[in-house]
Structures are given as structure tokens and as C-alpha cells.
Design a protein around this motif. Structure first.
Motif, PDB file in Angstrom:
ATOM      1  N   LEU A 268      20.346  19.699 -23.244  1.00  0.00           N
ATOM      2  CA  LEU A 268      19.400  20.838 -22.706  1.00  0.00           C
ATOM      3  C   LEU A 268      18.565  21.262 -24.176  1.00  0.00           C
ATOM      4  CD1 LEU A 268      20.870  23.057 -19.801  1.00  0.00           C
ATOM      5  CD2 LEU A 268      19.207  20.829 -19.695  1.00  0.00           C
ATOM      6  N   ARG A 269      19.155  21.692 -25.178  1.00  0.00           N
ATOM      7  CA  ARG A 269      18.818  21.969 -26.277  1.00  0.00           C
ATOM      8  C   ARG A 269      17.675  21.123 -26.867  1.00  0.00           C
ATOM      9  NH1 ARG A 269      24.017  24.380 -27.663  1.00  0.00           N
ATOM     10  NH2 ARG A 269      24.018  26.715 -27.132  1.00  0.00           N
ATOM     11  N   GLU A 270      18.321  19.970 -26.979  1.00  0.00           N
ATOM     12  CA  GLU A 270      17.339  18.703 -27.368  1.00  0.00           C
ATOM     13  C   GLU A 270      16.195  18.677 -26.647  1.00  0.00           C
ATOM     14  OE1 GLU A 270      19.642  15.304 -27.295  1.00  0.00           O
ATOM     15  OE2 GLU A 270      21.069  15.818 -28.488  1.00  0.00           O
ATOM     16  N   ARG A 271      16.016  19.044 -25.482  1.00  0.00           N
ATOM     17  CA  ARG A 271      14.650  18.790 -24.573  1.00  0.00           C
ATOM     18  C   ARG A 271      14.080  20.130 -24.907  1.00  0.00           C
ATOM     19  NH1 ARG A 271      14.096  15.523 -20.400  1.00  0.00           N
ATOM     20  NH2 ARG A 271      15.515  13.560 -20.792  1.00  0.00           N
ATOM     21  N   GLY A 272      14.385  21.210 -25.419  1.00  0.00           N
ATOM     22  CA  GLY A 272      13.538  22.362 -25.809  1.00  0.00           C
ATOM     23  C   GLY A 272      14.133  23.590 -25.004  1.00  0.00           C
ATOM     24  N   ILE A 273      15.000  23.397 -24.139  1.00  0.00           N
ATOM     25  CA  ILE A 273      15.786  24.587 -23.320  1.00  0.00           C
ATOM     26  C   ILE A 273      16.217  25.481 -24.406  1.00  0.00           C
ATOM     27  CG2 ILE A 273      17.293  25.374 -21.456  1.00  0.00           C
ATOM     28  CD1 ILE A 273      14.953  23.608 -20.408  1.00  0.00           C
ATOM     29  N   SER A 274      15.590  26.715 -24.405  1.00  0.00           N
ATOM     30  CA  SER A 274      16.023  27.818 -25.349  1.00  0.00           C
ATOM     31  C   SER A 274      17.404  28.205 -24.880  1.00  0.00           C
ATOM     32  CB  SER A 274      14.899  28.994 -25.131  1.00  0.00           C
ATOM     33  OG  SER A 274      15.011  29.774 -24.031  1.00  0.00           O
ATOM     34  N   GLN A 275      18.245  28.971 -26.090  1.00  0.00           N
ATOM     35  CA  GLN A 275      19.286  29.720 -25.777  1.00  0.00           C
ATOM     36  C   GLN A 275      19.028  30.875 -24.761  1.00  0.00           C
ATOM     37  OE1 GLN A 275      22.296  28.873 -27.155  1.00  0.00           O
ATOM     38  NE2 GLN A 275      22.966  30.270 -25.504  1.00  0.00           N
ATOM     39  N   GLN A 276      18.203  31.640 -24.849  1.00  0.00           N
ATOM     40  CA  GLN A 276      17.763  32.563 -23.845  1.00  0.00           C
ATOM     41  C   GLN A 276      17.735  31.925 -22.523  1.00  0.00           C
ATOM     42  OE1 GLN A 276      14.158  34.811 -24.328  1.00  0.00           O
ATOM     43  NE2 GLN A 276      14.390  35.787 -22.449  1.00  0.00           N
TER      44      GLN A 276
END
Length: 291
Positions: A268-276
Motif C-alpha cells: 500500500l505504501r508503494e502505491r502512495g497510501i499514507s501512514q495516516q
């Protein structure tokens, strides 16, 4: 109910036995030491809560859960209800919705099978693939009555991501506010439009078969979550893995409970989903729904 200092898996089974119906011992998830070790590893990754959706006639075992809670410190929420047609006890057919409701309320208010553990939610209650049978509707009706009496949330099962709209309409017909409902197994086919419709009704939706790539690849789950992120819908999305078999456990060659944290979240992070946004799905949304 929920320890909101940590993450929550919202749809799991820690002890389940569907082997009588499926004729496969792999469907008897009961290997205590292996499950205990995986929960300890999950806690190291910040997962402090498990919503355990095994209910009546699915092999629920409150002694097993009590021991896991004592040995791991994991906060585990238990469920009441009945699963789907084909996995119902014969006597259920003769009961009215009101009688089933009394059973559910009893487990919420008084405890499960005489134990001190009380059900925190009504689930997983389900519909069959591409159909919603009369007896399944009766269980949903009972769940609606039990929810209205106790205020406890409802967690549903969709077979292969089908019939979610029908579940919502039936619950609405019986007076349930959709803010108190989470629709399960929304991540088993290309159905972003259905998911958006469900969220627009006020429901929470679950991407809760993460890792089950044989049904639907995680890359496509990430695709759908990316779309939902872009449209601002993740405030109603929650995550889990729905581990149900011995072969799903890490020691038995499966992905294990930690896969969601170790592999899927980095995707998810690699796709730009933020930590928030990740915190919203794994922490804030479960806390809001399950209390």
C-alpha cells in the motif's frame, strides 16, 4: 472493547472447525501453540486487537480463546450469531427470528456457554453466493432485533463478494442504522462500484481476505484501495486476513497472520497510501465501530 493504542484485525478465526461440513481436517484450525506464537508476533507489529467472528455451530471454543488472551495479552472480541446456509444446525429452521434474537442477546448480555466471555458483536452472519436464502434472511432479521436491543455492531459475510447490497437493504428494512454495520469479504472480485455504494449507505466495508491470492490477487486489492483513497473513501474501510485453515499458518507453510503487516502494508505504501490512511483502516475505523 477495542484497545485503540494498537491496530485491529477485524475479521479473523482463532479457533474454527468447518471440517464436518467440508470433509477436510485442514478446516479445523485448533493448533494452539502455533496460533499463540503468531499472535505474539502480531503484537510486536502493533496489532493489539482481533475481532474473532467464529460463532455458533462453526467450532467456536471460548476456553481456547480465554487461554490465548491469558497467554498472549491479545485483546480478542467474540461474536454471536450463525454463519450461512449449509452451516446451520438443523434446529435453526424451527426457530423464529425473535427466538434467534434471544440467543444472541443472551450471549451479549450474559456470556457464551456459561463463561465470563461475552459477545461483543453480531457476526459473521452471511448470505450464500449470488443468493440470499430465506433462513439467512431470518438470521439477519434476528441480528437486526438483537442490534437494536443491545447496540452491538453487525459484521456480515458475503460469499465471493456477492449480495452485499441485498444485505444492506434487508437490514435497513428492519431498522438498522448502517453506521453500525460492516460488510465482509468485499475484496474478492472487481467491484469498486458496489463498495462505493455500500460506503455511501453509511456502512463500513472489509478488505478481509488479504493474502488469499488464489481467489483474487492482492495486487488487485491494492488497485481498489488506491481508487478508494483517491475518492476519499478509506474512512469506511477496514483490513483483515480471514485465516481459517491449518495450512494458512506460517509454521504449516502458509502466509501467517503477520503477512498483512509485513507484506501487504508495504504494498500500500508503494502505491502512495499514507501512514495516516493506514492508521485510519487499521486503528481508527475499528475503534469507531467496535467501541
Amino acid at each position: 472493547m477495542i484497545d485503540d493504542s494498537g491496530y485491529t484485525y477485524v475479521h479473523e478465526h482463532l479457533h474454527i472447525d468447518l471440517s464436518p461440513q467440508k470433509g477436510d481436517v485442514d478446516c479445523r484450525l485448533d493448533q494452539y501453540d502455533l496460533i499463540k506464537e503468531e499472535l505474539l508476533q502480531l503484537k510486536l507489529r502493533g496489532v493489539f486487537n482481533i475481532v474473532e467472528v467464529t460463532n455458533r455451530f462453526m467450532g467456536r471454543n471460548h476456553h481456547f480463546i480465554e487461554d490465548l488472551m491469558a497467554d498472549t495479552g491479545m485483546n480478542i472480541l467474540l461474536s454471536t450469531g450463525y454463519y450461512i446456509d449449509g452451516f446451520f444446525p438443523p434446529e435453526l429452521h424451527a426457530l423464529s427470528a425473535q427466538e434467534i434474537c434471544r440467543e444472541m442477546v443472551g450471549e451479549i448480555e450474559n456470556g457464551i456457554d456459561g463463561s465470563d466471555l461475552k459477545a461483543s458483536l453480531i457476526g459473521e452472519i452471511g448470505s450464500s453466493e449470488n443468493t440470499f436464502t430465506d433462513i439467512e434472511k431470518k438470521v439477519f432479521e434476528a441480528a437486526a432485533y438483537a442490534h437494536l436491543e443491545t447496540g452491538r455492531p453487525i459484521s456480515t459475510h458475503q460469499s465471493m463478494s456477492s449480495m452485499g447490497r441485498q444485505q444492506v437493504m434487508w437490514l435497513k428494512q428492519h431498522g438498522v442504522n448502517m453506521n453500525n454495520v460492516t460488510i465482509g469479504h468485499c475484496d474478492l472480485k472487481d467491484n469498486v462500484d458496489d463498495i462505493i455504494w455500500l460506503i455511501d449507505q453509511g456502512c463500513y466495508v472489509q478488505f478481509d481476505t488479504i493474502g488469499k491470492n488464489g481467489y483474487y490477487p492482492d495486487t488487485k486489492r491494492v488497485d481498489m484501495l488506491e481508487v478508494l483513497s483517491e475518492r476519499g473513501y478509506l474512512e469506511r474501510v477496514m483490513l483483515s486476513m480471514d485465516i481459517t485453515r491449518r495450512s494458512h499458518l506460517k509454521a504449516n507453510g502458509g502466509l501467517g497472520f503477520c503477512y498483512l503487516m509485513d507484506v501487504f502494508i508495504p504494498m500500500l505504501r508503494e502505491r502512495g497510501i499514507s501512514q495516516q490512511e493506514i492508521d485510519t483502516m487499521l486503528k481508527h475505523n475499528p475503534s469507531q465501530l467496535f467501541g
